[in-house]
Design an enzyme around this catalytic site. Structure first.
Site, PDB file in Angstrom:
ATOM      1  N   ASP A   1       0.833  -1.206   0.000  1.00  0.00           N
ATOM      2  CA  ASP A   1       0.000   0.000   0.000  1.00  0.00           C
ATOM      3  C   ASP A   1       0.871   1.261   0.000  1.00  0.00           C
ATOM      4  O   ASP A   1       1.964   1.256   0.572  1.00  0.00           O
ATOM      5  CB  ASP A   1      -0.910  -0.019   1.235  1.00  0.00           C
TER       6      ASP A   1
ATOM      7  N   ASN B   1       1.334   3.425  -2.958  1.00  0.00           N
ATOM      8  CA  ASN B   1       1.845   3.913  -4.254  1.00  0.00           C
ATOM      9  C   ASN B   1       1.294   5.288  -4.593  1.00  0.00           C
ATOM     10  O   ASN B   1       2.014   6.163  -5.077  1.00  0.00           O
ATOM     11  CB  ASN B   1       1.426   2.965  -5.393  1.00  0.00           C
TER      12      ASN B   1
ATOM     13  N   SER C   1      -7.295  -5.749  -5.753  1.00  0.00           N
ATOM     14  CA  SER C   1      -8.387  -6.427  -5.036  1.00  0.00           C
ATOM     15  C   SER C   1      -9.679  -6.380  -5.842  1.00  0.00           C
ATOM     16  O   SER C   1      -9.809  -5.580  -6.783  1.00  0.00           O
ATOM     17  CB  SER C   1      -8.607  -5.760  -3.673  1.00  0.00           C
TER      18      SER C   1
ATOM     19  N   ASN D   1     -10.838  -2.923  -5.964  1.00  0.00           N
ATOM     20  CA  ASN D   1     -10.062  -1.883  -6.673  1.00  0.00           C
ATOM     21  C   ASN D   1     -10.679  -1.469  -8.016  1.00  0.00           C
ATOM     22  O   ASN D   1     -10.300  -0.441  -8.578  1.00  0.00           O
ATOM     23  CB  ASN D   1      -8.607  -2.328  -6.892  1.00  0.00           C
TER      24      ASN D   1
ATOM     25  N   ARG E   1       2.146  -5.087   6.046  1.00  0.00           N
ATOM     26  CA  ARG E   1       1.378  -4.093   5.300  1.00  0.00           C
ATOM     27  C   ARG E   1       2.153  -2.786   5.316  1.00  0.00           C
ATOM     28  O   ARG E   1       2.515  -2.295   6.388  1.00  0.00           O
ATOM     29  CB  ARG E   1      -0.012  -3.880   5.922  1.00  0.00           C
TER      30      ARG E   1
ATOM     31  N   ARG F   1      -5.406  -2.381   8.632  1.00  0.00           N
ATOM     32  CA  ARG F   1      -6.568  -3.013   7.999  1.00  0.00           C
ATOM     33  C   ARG F   1      -6.142  -4.290   7.300  1.00  0.00           C
ATOM     34  O   ARG F   1      -5.019  -4.380   6.808  1.00  0.00           O
ATOM     35  CB  ARG F   1      -7.154  -2.100   6.907  1.00  0.00           C
TER      36      ARG F   1
ATOM     37  N   SER G   1      -8.160  -5.479   4.702  1.00  0.00           N
ATOM     38  CA  SER G   1      -8.585  -5.188   3.327  1.00  0.00           C
ATOM     39  C   SER G   1      -8.902  -6.440   2.517  1.00  0.00           C
ATOM     40  O   SER G   1      -8.524  -6.551   1.351  1.00  0.00           O
ATOM     41  CB  SER G   1      -7.516  -4.347   2.602  1.00  0.00           C
TER      42      SER G   1
ATOM     43  N   GLU H   1       1.337 -13.754  11.829  1.00  0.00           N
ATOM     44  CA  GLU H   1       1.774 -12.556  12.534  1.00  0.00           C
ATOM     45  C   GLU H   1       1.570 -11.372  11.581  1.00  0.00           C
ATOM     46  O   GLU H   1       1.626 -11.541  10.355  1.00  0.00           O
ATOM     47  CB  GLU H   1       3.263 -12.671  12.896  1.00  0.00           C
TER      48      GLU H   1
HETATM   49  C1  FPP Z   1      -2.102   0.237  -3.278  1.00  0.00           C
HETATM   50  O1  FPP Z   1      -1.589   1.553  -3.181  1.00  0.00           O
HETATM   51  C2  FPP Z   1      -1.543  -0.404  -4.444  1.00  0.00           C
HETATM   52  C3  FPP Z   1      -2.259  -0.930  -5.465  1.00  0.00           C
HETATM   53  C4  FPP Z   1      -3.725  -0.958  -5.496  1.00  0.00           C
HETATM   54  C5  FPP Z   1      -1.585  -1.492  -6.616  1.00  0.00           C
HETATM   55  C6  FPP Z   1      -0.432  -2.387  -6.293  1.00  0.00           C
HETATM   56  C7  FPP Z   1       0.427  -2.466  -7.479  1.00  0.00           C
HETATM   57  C8  FPP Z   1       1.766  -2.437  -7.462  1.00  0.00           C
HETATM   58  C9  FPP Z   1       2.596  -2.463  -6.238  1.00  0.00           C
HETATM   59  C10 FPP Z   1       2.557  -2.331  -8.708  1.00  0.00           C
HETATM   60  C11 FPP Z   1       2.492  -3.457  -9.646  1.00  0.00           C
HETATM   61  C12 FPP Z   1       2.560  -4.802  -9.061  1.00  0.00           C
HETATM   62  C13 FPP Z   1       3.012  -5.860  -9.725  1.00  0.00           C
HETATM   63  C14 FPP Z   1       2.907  -7.200  -9.121  1.00  0.00           C
HETATM   64  C15 FPP Z   1       3.652  -5.760 -11.028  1.00  0.00           C
HETATM   65  P1  FPP Z   1      -2.616   2.758  -3.309  1.00  0.00           P
HETATM   66  O2  FPP Z   1      -2.736   3.116  -4.737  1.00  0.00           O
HETATM   67  O3  FPP Z   1      -3.902   2.412  -2.627  1.00  0.00           O
HETATM   68  O4  FPP Z   1      -1.829   3.865  -2.507  1.00  0.00           O
HETATM   69  P2  FPP Z   1      -2.465   4.961  -1.552  1.00  0.00           P
HETATM   70  O5  FPP Z   1      -3.021   4.240  -0.357  1.00  0.00           O
HETATM   71  O6  FPP Z   1      -1.281   5.801  -1.210  1.00  0.00           O
HETATM   72  O7  FPP Z   1      -3.494   5.698  -2.350  1.00  0.00           O
END
Ligand code: FPP
Length: 244
Positions: free
Chosen positions: A22, A24, A67, A70, A185, A191, A193, A204
């Site tokens: 989480d 990005n 998810s 998402n 996480r 959470r 999620s 754990e």
């Molecule tokens: C949650 O961060 C992240 C995601 C919903 C996407 C996860 C994807 C990647 C890590 C990249 C690609 C993965 C692979 C396996 C190639 P968020 O967008 O909810 O961040 P925020 O909570 O800061 O908004």
């Protein structure tokens, strides 16, 4: 500590690790970048973490990438993520699985709702992964509740009339991997999620404030060391040595 250090003290009993990646979006926003840049950076970090986890002697890594909830994100973000997953599976995962005799990748979740060309690449990657000793499970269109319902329905459709824990486990998307010993996480939220609800019954948990694109090998080592120092009782009690 260097990720190349073969004497890394984080090496130990942890065989199955799961990560909720989480943060990005926040990583990108804090830099004045569009959210998709956070996901692109997040995908690069997946490669480094995967390599490091293998050096630690962990055999199963499960990553929460997308998810069932998402899909509610803006269309542009969902399309960007699907395109990123396609590029990752096609240009990174498949070539690596082909060239690395130990590396396998499985995609857990409901693949039927994924774009057709991504779904096909996921299936190709899984075919190439048979018999591999290190498995990275990527959760794509994954939901823990949906997985349990799906497992129960599959068991009934194959003629079972009574469910047991052992039977249901065999119908989970993760039947090829042990339950996670540790779930990390990133991003600071406490959470679950809808992630690995069935499998994480006795896992754990460690929550890191670090945003996913910023996670370091040292932080992973520290999480493993924290895991190693915890006493896992699985609902029981640990016998204390008797005095005298
Ligand atoms: C949650 O961060 C992240 C995601 C919903 C996407 C996860 C994807 C990647 C890590 C990249 C690609 C993965 C692979 C396996 C190639 P968020 O967008 O909810 O961040 P925020 O909570 O800061 O908004």
């Amino acid at each position: 500590m260097s990720s190349q250090n073969v004497n890394n003290p984080a090496k130990g009993a942890l065989k199955s690790l799961a990560i909720i990646m989480d943060g990005n979006g926040r990583w990108a926003t804090r830099r004045g970048l569009p959210r998709k840049e956070g996901h692109i950076q997040g995908a690069k970090v997946v490669e480094r973490v995967l390599a490091h986890v293998r050096e630690l002697g962990i055999h199963h890594l499960t990553l929460y990438a997308f998810s069932t909830e998402n899909w509610k994100r803006p269309e542009e973000e969902v399309e960007g993520l699907m395109s990123l997953f396609y590029k990752y599976v096609t240009h990174v995962a498949i070539p690596k699985i082909k060239s690395d005799p130990e590396l396998g990748m499985m995609f857990i979740g409901d693949k039927s709702a994924l774009p057709e060309k991504l779904r096909k690449k996921c299936i190709e990657a899984e075919r190439l992964s048979e018999g591999k000793s290190f498995i990275c499970n990527i959760a794509l269109n994954y939901g823990g509740r949906a997985e349990i319902v799906n497992a129960a329905n599959k068991a009934f459709s194959e003629g079972h009339t009574t469910l047991t824990e052992e039977l249901l486990s065999r119908y989970m998307y993760t039947s090829h991997s042990p339950d996670p010993d540790l779930v990390i996480r990133t991003g600071g939220d406490f959470r679950i999620s809808n992630f690995l609800l069935w499998q994480s019954a006795y896992s754990e948990y460690i929550i890191l404030d670090t945003l996913w694109p910023d996670i370091t090998d040292e932080e992973i080592d520290d999480c493993v060391a924290r895991f190693n120092s915890r006493e896992r009782r699985f609902g029981g009690v640990v016998d204390k040595p008797k005095k005298g």
